[in-house]
Design an enzyme around this catalytic site. Structure first.
Site, PDB file in Angstrom:
ATOM      1  N   SER A  25       0.821  -1.217   0.000  1.00 26.79           N
ATOM      2  CA  SER A  25       0.000   0.000   0.000  1.00 26.79           C
ATOM      3  C   SER A  25       0.851   1.261   0.000  1.00 26.79           C
ATOM      4  CB  SER A  25      -0.875   0.062   1.260  1.00 26.79           C
ATOM      5  OG  SER A  25      -1.702  -1.046   1.345  1.00 26.79           O
ATOM      6  N   HIS A  55      -3.650   0.640  -4.757  1.00 30.53           N
ATOM      7  CA  HIS A  55      -2.967  -0.503  -5.366  1.00 30.53           C
ATOM      8  C   HIS A  55      -3.302  -0.500  -6.857  1.00 30.53           C
ATOM      9  CE1 HIS A  55      -2.103  -2.867  -1.615  1.00 30.53           C
ATOM     10  NE2 HIS A  55      -3.005  -2.025  -1.157  1.00 30.53           N
ATOM     11  N   HIS A  77      -5.245  -9.357  -1.798  1.00 32.51           N
ATOM     12  CA  HIS A  77      -5.338  -9.680  -0.367  1.00 32.51           C
ATOM     13  C   HIS A  77      -6.400 -10.740  -0.119  1.00 32.51           C
ATOM     14  CE1 HIS A  77      -3.573  -5.625  -0.411  1.00 32.51           C
ATOM     15  NE2 HIS A  77      -2.954  -5.994   0.701  1.00 32.51           N
ATOM     16  N   TYR A  79      -8.442 -10.610   2.317  1.00 28.32           N
ATOM     17  CA  TYR A  79      -9.686  -9.960   2.756  1.00 28.32           C
ATOM     18  C   TYR A  79     -10.573  -9.518   1.594  1.00 28.32           C
ATOM     19  CZ  TYR A  79      -7.040  -5.583   2.042  1.00 28.32           C
ATOM     20  OH  TYR A  79      -6.282  -4.579   1.520  1.00 28.32           O
ATOM     21  N   GLU A  80     -10.032  -9.532   0.377  1.00 31.06           N
ATOM     22  CA  GLU A  80     -10.866  -9.178  -0.778  1.00 31.06           C
ATOM     23  C   GLU A  80     -11.809 -10.325  -1.145  1.00 31.06           C
ATOM     24  OE1 GLU A  80      -8.520  -6.792  -3.925  1.00 31.06           O
ATOM     25  OE2 GLU A  80      -7.000  -7.700  -2.640  1.00 31.06           O
ATOM     26  N   ALA A 107       2.633  -1.992   4.261  1.00 27.60           N
ATOM     27  CA  ALA A 107       2.407  -0.969   5.283  1.00 27.60           C
ATOM     28  C   ALA A 107       1.898  -1.724   6.504  1.00 27.60           C
ATOM     29  CB  ALA A 107       1.356   0.017   4.801  1.00 27.60           C
ATOM     30  N   MET A 205      -2.001  -7.117   7.061  1.00 27.71           N
ATOM     31  CA  MET A 205      -2.986  -8.037   6.465  1.00 27.71           C
ATOM     32  C   MET A 205      -2.443  -8.703   5.202  1.00 27.71           C
ATOM     33  SD  MET A 205      -6.242  -5.481   6.701  1.00 27.71           S
ATOM     34  CE  MET A 205      -6.511  -4.438   8.138  1.00 27.71           C
ATOM     35  N   SER A 206      -1.127  -8.793   5.098  1.00 28.61           N
ATOM     36  CA  SER A 206      -0.568  -9.364   3.855  1.00 28.61           C
ATOM     37  C   SER A 206       0.737 -10.081   4.142  1.00 28.61           C
ATOM     38  CB  SER A 206      -0.323  -8.225   2.854  1.00 28.61           C
ATOM     39  OG  SER A 206       0.727  -7.386   3.306  1.00 28.61           O
ATOM     40  N   ASN A 229       1.376   3.498  11.185  1.00 26.94           N
ATOM     41  CA  ASN A 229       0.550   3.981  12.315  1.00 26.94           C
ATOM     42  C   ASN A 229       0.883   3.184  13.566  1.00 26.94           C
ATOM     43  OD1 ASN A 229      -1.063   1.916  10.486  1.00 26.94           O
ATOM     44  ND2 ASN A 229      -1.774   1.601  12.585  1.00 26.94           N
ATOM     45  N   HIS A 241      -7.585   3.907   6.474  1.00 25.81           N
ATOM     46  CA  HIS A 241      -6.760   3.547   5.314  1.00 25.81           C
ATOM     47  C   HIS A 241      -6.090   4.802   4.735  1.00 25.81           C
ATOM     48  CE1 HIS A 241      -5.342   1.135   2.004  1.00 25.81           C
ATOM     49  NE2 HIS A 241      -6.017   1.827   1.106  1.00 25.81           N
TER      50      HIS A 241
END
Ligand code: HPA
Length: 266
Positions: A25, A55, A77, A79-80, A107, A205-206, A229, A241
């Site tokens: 990201s 992306h 990802h 989550y998609e 990230a 998440m990746s 963050n 995001h």
């Protein structure tokens, strides 16, 4: 797989990449600056399209500092809604194209309270907290073994090489353990406390599915997290995001310098 490889070889006039780079990201700009051939994922047989803002979704081939590199500008990802096998398919494609070293970037939120947004962290190890594994299912013996060893996914020799490059550039690096959750929801403060207790320094998440598959097919992996963050509950503010993209944008110039120097040194 044969169809994908044949298509890519034809499109790239048999470009044989030695290094793979997956850009997370907000980090895709590196591929804009080093782009000999770009192919949208949607054109590649058996690839899936990226659906996340920030992306781009294309495979970029370029010679960088004398090295042949294939880059994923944007990744898919879990989550998609894609399967683990789908999101790691490009890693197997890279292996078949000839990639020996894979650089994974992302990230990530800081679990370690000494980290600051825009810090870069070399991934020394990971925790797969996604509740599944990309190697589930029948094993393809031509790629790797059924029960692959995972004791040194992130190769020490690559970590040392990255440290040397960073030192020359005057870039400070953190070192830590990356924990992957499935997302897409950010964590609760309690989940971040748990992550800290079980040894995580950063959360995202990746990366973990790709790292498992790359190590399984005997590629050397280097992982770099851009800390975007403080993780949930570490600071007062809520997560978005937009913030993740904004902060990665701030660290992207040192990130790009570092990646370029690592590619040269490999
Ligand atoms: N949690 C999970 N994924 C992330 C975060 C986070 O805090 N920041 C960037 N990706």
């Amino acid at each position: 797989m044969e169809e994908t490889i044949e298509f890519l070889r034809a499109k790239t006039k048999n470009f044989t990449p030695e290094i793979g780079l997956i850009l997370g990201s907000g980090l895709g700009e590196f591929a804009d600056e080093h782009c000999d051939i770009a192919i949208p994922y949607s054109d590649i047989p058996n690839f899936i399209k990226s659906t996340v803002k920030g992306h781009k979704g294309r495979l970029v081939f370029a010679e960088i500092n004398g090295k042949r590199v294939v880059m994923m500008q944007g990744r898919n990802h879990y989550y998609e809604g894609h399967t683990m096998q789908e999101i790691t398919y490009p890693v197997k494609v890279m292996k078949k194209l000839g990639v020996k070293t894979l650089i994974l970037t992302n990230a990530a939120g800081a679990v370690n309270e000494t980290y600051k947004p825009s810090d870069l962290m070399l991934i020394t190890d990971h925790i797969n907290n996604m509740g599944t594994n990309p190697l589930l299912g029948a094993n393809d013996e031509t790629l790797g073994e059924r029960f692959p060893d995972m004791s040194e996914i992130y190769k020490k020799k690559l970590i040392t090489l990255a440290e040397t490059c960073a030192e020359k550039l005057g870039i400070k690096l953190q070192h830590g353990v990356y924990l992957a959750n499935s997302g897409p929801s950010y964590e609760t403060p309690a989940e971040i406390r748990m992550a800290r207790i079980i040894g995580a320094d950063a959360v995202g998440m990746s990366t973990v599915p790709e790292a498992i598959v790359a190590n399984y097919c005997k590629m050397d992996v280097l992982g770099i997290s851009c800390i975007s963050n403080a993780a949930s509950g570490v600071s007062e503010s809520s997560l978005s995001h937009e913030e993740v993209i904004e902060v990665t944008n701030q660290s992207k110039s040192k990130f790009k310098e570092l990646i370029s120097s690592i590619i040269q040194a490999l």
